[in-house]
Design a protein around this motif. Structure first.
Motif, PDB file in Angstrom:
ATOM      1  N   TRP A  35       0.845  -1.110   0.162  1.00 18.98           N
ATOM      2  CA  TRP A  35       0.139  -0.099   0.167  1.00 18.98           C
ATOM      3  C   TRP A  35       0.909   1.050   0.088  1.00 18.98           C
ATOM      4  O   TRP A  35       1.318   1.641   1.131  1.00 18.98           O
ATOM      5  CB  TRP A  35      -0.847   0.043   1.151  1.00 18.98           C
ATOM      6  N   ILE A 111      -2.341  -1.960  -3.566  1.00 18.36           N
ATOM      7  CA  ILE A 111      -3.425  -1.360  -3.134  1.00 18.36           C
ATOM      8  C   ILE A 111      -3.135   0.316  -3.446  1.00 18.36           C
ATOM      9  O   ILE A 111      -2.386   0.742  -3.084  1.00 18.36           O
ATOM     10  CB  ILE A 111      -3.493  -1.488  -1.526  1.00 18.36           C
ATOM     11  N   THR A 115      -6.720   4.577  -1.135  1.00 16.39           N
ATOM     12  CA  THR A 115      -7.493   3.770  -0.518  1.00 16.39           C
ATOM     13  C   THR A 115      -7.664   3.974   0.806  1.00 16.39           C
ATOM     14  O   THR A 115      -6.350   4.196   1.580  1.00 16.39           O
ATOM     15  CB  THR A 115      -7.064   2.125  -0.743  1.00 16.39           C
ATOM     16  N   ALA A 120      -7.959  -0.699   3.338  1.00 17.04           N
ATOM     17  CA  ALA A 120      -6.628  -1.361   2.962  1.00 17.04           C
ATOM     18  C   ALA A 120      -6.211  -2.272   4.164  1.00 17.04           C
ATOM     19  O   ALA A 120      -5.285  -3.270   3.627  1.00 17.04           O
ATOM     20  CB  ALA A 120      -5.497   0.098   3.013  1.00 17.04           C
ATOM     21  N   ARG A 136     -11.786  -1.556  -6.085  1.00 20.55           N
ATOM     22  CA  ARG A 136     -11.400  -0.263  -5.373  1.00 20.55           C
ATOM     23  C   ARG A 136     -10.475   0.447  -6.341  1.00 20.55           C
ATOM     24  O   ARG A 136     -10.275   1.893  -6.190  1.00 20.55           O
ATOM     25  CB  ARG A 136     -10.839  -0.530  -4.043  1.00 20.55           C
TER      26      ARG A 136
END
Length: 151
Positions: A35, A111, A115, A120, A136
């Motif tokens: 992420w 990710i 987000t 996440a 997403r």
């Protein structure tokens, strides 16, 4: 003319924040999830690859799909080493990042940085991660810089 110098600020950069990373294998051949905090690969990749060296060994290259990255550098520097960065629209899934190692490759689901924290965290837990991440992820950038591109 008098000059005022602000000594409360420092010219030093803040230390990089740790990579937000889960190395729990997931369905679809994923070796983990990442992420990033932004879509700036020059800022994000050194932190990611440095964190992964401890787990997987030396990272020699990274491949991304250009749909979600506005600028793709040719290389990034990690702990005095150069990591090559390439891209492909034909062989690279736009939702993954592929890391090359001397003994093979690893695939990490990206990710999107936009987000929210709760979503996440659910994705990083690995529960149906790939399908939900695809749901997403927004549309690719309409305008990308072409100044730094290349496999």
């Amino acid at each position: 003319m008098p000059v005022t110098i602000d000594r409360t600020t420092s010219s030093r950069r803040a230390p990089p924040q740790p990579a937000r990373l889960s190395l729990t294998p997931a369905p679809g051949g994923l070796d983990g999830m990442w992420w990033p905090r932004s879509r700036a690969l020059t800022r994000e990749l050194p932190t990611l690859t440095a964190a992964l060296v401890e787990q997987w060994g030396r990272i020699t290259g990274v491949t991304v799909h250009p749909a979600y990255w506005p600028v793709i550098p040719h290389w990034v520097s990690v702990a005095g080493r150069t990591v090559q960065v390439g891209w492909s629209t034909e062989t690279q899934d736009p939702h993954r990042l592929t890391l090359s190692l001397p003994d093979g490759r690893r695939d990490v689901l990206v990710i999107p940085p936009e987000t929210g924290a709760e979503a996440a965290a659910q994705l990083m837990a690995g529960d149906g991660a790939e399908a939900r991440a695809r749901d997403r992820i927004g549309r690719p950038f309409a305008h990308r810089s072409t100044e730094v591109r290349g496999p």
